[in-house]
Design a protein around this motif. Sequence first.
Motif, PDB file in Angstrom:
ATOM      1  N   ALA A 133      37.083  11.692  41.632  1.00 63.52           N
ATOM      2  CA  ALA A 133      37.820  12.849  41.116  1.00 63.52           C
ATOM      3  C   ALA A 133      39.201  12.456  40.642  1.00 63.52           C
ATOM      4  O   ALA A 133      39.740  13.045  39.712  1.00 63.52           O
ATOM      5  N   ALA A 134      39.780  11.440  41.273  1.00 68.32           N
ATOM      6  CA  ALA A 134      41.137  11.032  40.900  1.00 68.32           C
ATOM      7  C   ALA A 134      41.171  10.504  39.466  1.00 68.32           C
ATOM      8  O   ALA A 134      42.222  10.522  38.837  1.00 68.32           O
ATOM      9  N   HIS A 135      40.029  10.065  38.962  1.00 66.60           N
ATOM     10  CA  HIS A 135      39.943   9.584  37.590  1.00 66.60           C
ATOM     11  C   HIS A 135      41.026   8.554  37.328  1.00 66.60           C
ATOM     12  O   HIS A 135      41.849   8.666  36.423  1.00 66.60           O
ATOM     13  N   GLU A 165      42.716   5.614  36.033  1.00 66.63           N
ATOM     14  CA  GLU A 165      42.477   4.845  34.811  1.00 66.63           C
ATOM     15  C   GLU A 165      42.836   3.372  34.952  1.00 66.63           C
ATOM     16  O   GLU A 165      42.558   2.583  34.061  1.00 66.63           O
ATOM     17  N   ARG A 189      36.392   1.766  33.478  1.00 64.54           N
ATOM     18  CA  ARG A 189      35.287   2.625  33.897  1.00 64.54           C
ATOM     19  C   ARG A 189      34.084   1.827  34.360  1.00 64.54           C
ATOM     20  O   ARG A 189      33.441   2.145  35.349  1.00 64.54           O
ATOM     21  N   LEU A 190      33.797   0.742  33.636  1.00 62.71           N
ATOM     22  CA  LEU A 190      32.640  -0.078  33.988  1.00 62.71           C
ATOM     23  C   LEU A 190      32.819  -0.679  35.388  1.00 62.71           C
ATOM     24  O   LEU A 190      31.892  -0.700  36.197  1.00 62.71           O
ATOM     25  N   LEU A 194      32.145   1.888  38.023  1.00 65.41           N
ATOM     26  CA  LEU A 194      30.713   2.141  38.196  1.00 65.41           C
ATOM     27  C   LEU A 194      30.057   0.999  38.978  1.00 65.41           C
ATOM     28  O   LEU A 194      29.267   1.229  39.901  1.00 65.41           O
ATOM     29  N   SER A 231      28.246   8.164  42.393  1.00 64.67           N
ATOM     30  CA  SER A 231      27.987   7.482  41.120  1.00 64.67           C
ATOM     31  C   SER A 231      27.562   8.481  40.049  1.00 64.67           C
ATOM     32  O   SER A 231      27.979   8.382  38.886  1.00 64.67           O
ATOM     33  N   ILE A 232      26.710   9.447  40.439  1.00 65.23           N
ATOM     34  CA  ILE A 232      26.266  10.459  39.478  1.00 65.23           C
ATOM     35  C   ILE A 232      27.473  11.226  38.944  1.00 65.23           C
ATOM     36  O   ILE A 232      27.601  11.468  37.736  1.00 65.23           O
ATOM     37  N   ILE A 286      29.463   9.064  36.479  1.00 59.95           N
ATOM     38  CA  ILE A 286      28.839   8.950  35.151  1.00 59.95           C
ATOM     39  C   ILE A 286      29.024  10.248  34.369  1.00 59.95           C
ATOM     40  O   ILE A 286      29.346  10.237  33.175  1.00 59.95           O
ATOM     41  N   SER A 287      28.846  11.383  35.065  1.00 60.48           N
ATOM     42  CA  SER A 287      29.057  12.679  34.399  1.00 60.48           C
ATOM     43  C   SER A 287      30.463  12.756  33.830  1.00 60.48           C
ATOM     44  O   SER A 287      30.673  13.259  32.729  1.00 60.48           O
ATOM     45  N   GLN A 288      31.408  12.225  34.597  1.00 56.30           N
ATOM     46  CA  GLN A 288      32.791  12.288  34.163  1.00 56.30           C
ATOM     47  C   GLN A 288      33.053  11.343  32.995  1.00 56.30           C
ATOM     48  O   GLN A 288      33.709  11.709  32.026  1.00 56.30           O
ATOM     49  N   MET A 289      32.478  10.135  33.080  1.00 59.14           N
ATOM     50  CA  MET A 289      32.697   9.150  32.027  1.00 59.14           C
ATOM     51  C   MET A 289      32.179   9.634  30.690  1.00 59.14           C
ATOM     52  O   MET A 289      32.739   9.337  29.647  1.00 59.14           O
ATOM     53  N   TYR A 290      31.083  10.385  30.738  1.00 59.11           N
ATOM     54  CA  TYR A 290      30.472  10.822  29.485  1.00 59.11           C
ATOM     55  C   TYR A 290      30.701  12.304  29.197  1.00 59.11           C
ATOM     56  O   TYR A 290      30.007  12.893  28.385  1.00 59.11           O
ATOM     57  N   ASN A 291      31.665  12.903  29.899  1.00 56.49           N
ATOM     58  CA  ASN A 291      31.990  14.312  29.674  1.00 56.49           C
ATOM     59  C   ASN A 291      30.758  15.194  29.743  1.00 56.49           C
ATOM     60  O   ASN A 291      30.585  16.110  28.946  1.00 56.49           O
ATOM     61  N   LEU A 336      20.487   5.687  37.918  1.00 53.12           N
ATOM     62  CA  LEU A 336      21.851   5.731  37.398  1.00 53.12           C
ATOM     63  C   LEU A 336      21.930   5.039  36.034  1.00 53.12           C
ATOM     64  O   LEU A 336      22.582   5.532  35.113  1.00 53.12           O
ATOM     65  N   MET A 375      20.566   7.248  33.395  1.00 55.55           N
ATOM     66  CA  MET A 375      21.528   8.287  33.048  1.00 55.55           C
ATOM     67  C   MET A 375      22.561   7.738  32.053  1.00 55.55           C
ATOM     68  O   MET A 375      22.873   8.379  31.042  1.00 55.55           O
ATOM     69  N   PHE A 417      36.048  18.738  42.072  1.00 57.50           N
ATOM     70  CA  PHE A 417      35.232  17.576  42.415  1.00 57.50           C
ATOM     71  C   PHE A 417      35.408  16.427  41.446  1.00 57.50           C
ATOM     72  O   PHE A 417      35.330  15.281  41.809  1.00 57.50           O
ATOM     73  N   ARG A 418      35.567  16.741  40.182  1.00 54.98           N
ATOM     74  CA  ARG A 418      35.507  15.671  39.206  1.00 54.98           C
ATOM     75  C   ARG A 418      36.829  15.407  38.500  1.00 54.98           C
ATOM     76  O   ARG A 418      36.854  14.812  37.439  1.00 54.98           O
ATOM     77  N   GLY A 419      37.914  15.814  39.143  1.00 49.54           N
ATOM     78  CA  GLY A 419      39.203  15.468  38.585  1.00 49.54           C
ATOM     79  C   GLY A 419      39.634  16.375  37.451  1.00 49.54           C
ATOM     80  O   GLY A 419      39.049  17.418  37.206  1.00 49.54           O
ATOM     81  N   LYS A 479      33.304  20.370  28.779  1.00 47.51           N
ATOM     82  CA  LYS A 479      34.329  19.761  29.628  1.00 47.51           C
ATOM     83  C   LYS A 479      34.749  18.430  29.049  1.00 47.51           C
ATOM     84  O   LYS A 479      33.910  17.607  28.707  1.00 47.51           O
ATOM     85  N   PHE A 481      37.017  15.294  30.269  1.00 49.15           N
ATOM     86  CA  PHE A 481      37.755  14.745  31.410  1.00 49.15           C
ATOM     87  C   PHE A 481      38.906  13.896  30.922  1.00 49.15           C
ATOM     88  O   PHE A 481      38.778  13.119  29.986  1.00 49.15           O
ATOM     89  N   GLU A 524      44.114  11.601  35.510  1.00 45.74           N
ATOM     90  CA  GLU A 524      44.814  12.488  36.429  1.00 45.74           C
ATOM     91  C   GLU A 524      46.248  12.730  35.968  1.00 45.74           C
ATOM     92  O   GLU A 524      46.965  11.801  35.619  1.00 45.74           O
ATOM     93  N   LEU A 569      31.358   2.095  26.793  1.00 48.64           N
ATOM     94  CA  LEU A 569      31.317   1.434  28.089  1.00 48.64           C
ATOM     95  C   LEU A 569      30.919  -0.025  27.962  1.00 48.64           C
ATOM     96  O   LEU A 569      31.440  -0.890  28.634  1.00 48.64           O
TER      97      LEU A 569
END
Lengths: 364, 195
Positions: A64-66, A68, A72-73, A76, A116-117, A120-125, B23, B26, B53-55, B145, B147, B150, B194
């Motif tokens: 959640a802290a994202h 940077e 990203r890799l 993961l 991890s899920i 990935i959701s965050q990395m790919y918006n 993963l 995905m 949850f996701r920042g 969304k 992202f 932070e 990536l």
Amino acid sequence: MWSPYKKWLLRDLDRWRTNGWLSEEGRAAIVADIQNSTSAFSLASALGILASVLFGFAAISFVAAHWEDIPRLARLLLLLACIWAGYGVAGWLETRGQTLLADAAVLFSSGMFGASIMLISQMYNISGDPADGLLLWWTGTLFAGAVLRSNPTLALAIVLVGTWSFLNVSESNTVHWPFLIGWTLVTAAFVWQLWWPGLHLSALTLSLFVVSLGYLLGKGHAHELVAVLGVSAAIGSVAIEKTRFDLDHLAAPLFAYAIAVAFAGLFALQFFESPSVVQLLLLAAVTLALLLLAIAYALSRSNRGALWIGYMAFSVEILAIYGQTIGSILGTSLFFLIAAVIVAGLAYLALRLARRSASGEQPA
Amino acid sequence: MIVDRKWLWPLLGGVALVQSAALFDMVYERYRLLKSGRELTLSVHPLDPRDIFRGDYVTLGYDISTLKKSTTESDPDFNGFIPGAAAFVTMSPKPEGGWTETRVGSTYPSGVAAGDIVLKGRVLSAWKSKDGAESIVNVRYGIEKYFVPEGTGRALEDKVRAHKMEAIVAVGSDGTGALKGLVIDGERHEDPPLL
């Protein structure tokens, strides 16, 4: 094994020994047996499970802290390494005979899988269905729990199934029927494992699902259905208890959950809907009568769970009626007076029955 | 864990592999969609940032997030939309630039014009007027969304308020959309790939 049970048993054993019903060797053998079975659940394993849960939350916050500063890799790969490390540690602990700590390590890995899920959701918006990620998480967790036969991981799976459904319902405001598929799969795993605490979790989530039907079906006014389902399940569990003595240990908790569900439905009918005074009076009378029946049955079966729920529901019901006011305050007072007279009469009857059966057993 | 010693390591390895494969699948799906999907540029208006949850993120609202029967043309099954149902929106390029919705349906349309792009969404809520003349559906496309690192959510939001913002969406052949990046005041913001 729970320590309250151990305490009770030790006290009883001392009494039986003093009364001379038990030989000293017999007492020693029983004590040794319960000491052995209690060691299965140690402080170390409990702390191990809690540590896994904390690790999971740490990983999710990390995502959640994202942050940077780490590419990203790399983030993961770090989480993937955590998954593999968890399974590696689990194998190492298992070969050393630390089965419960190995369970904690498997739980840790499934937590990292979820993190991890999210990453990935965050990395790919990805913002599709917030529940889609949870679907993947619970299936992966159920898979791990079933293949490795790990109870704490299966417990996580049922919690995730519930959360998945909750997210779906809170978004669409309609019944999320696929919940039943997930619930059945995880419950089947619990049955396969013969793990009772897990079945309690299953019963609890299913009860919540049934109660939610009352708020989602029929434009949010299907509480009759909840009450009927609960009462039917209660009658069913009584029937099981009467006919199949070997399923006693299943029927007793089922009865307790059924009472809770029936009461939830009846409570909503009385206090969340707006019934007329006569309807409210009838519903309240039916609810109190059902609860008294349930309490009496629970007492006769020494079903502590159902007894506790019965007493709780009875108190909540009475407090709610008191707050609601039937017609007027005088009317409420009259309602309580009549209920008190009836319950007192029942108490007197119960006392006479108990005396008669006692004198019947010992015709001195 | 009650696992036969002989099977302990193969089973542990198997579970780790399956979870890792899920993963990777995905990631690969998204990677492929972003790479090969056709690009659609939509004007957006930011709603509210932050996800517990996701920042930090910015919630994006699109013109096609709310579809009205009265303003969407040739649409035979508009009334059939219920929450949770799929919605396929056909987007056509406007002569002056940008895209506009030309048709909404509950199945993937047949015979899509070469220049058009079909975007798939999910109906969140539907409203119908009493006489049935007007109905409005809210649709989510999975591109709502964005992202951000932070602490930069507010800054981005302020920037967006002052300037015009557009979203770059990659659309796959089945209509699934993926948010590729943002264009703020003509400047393209896109996460580096990536791999």
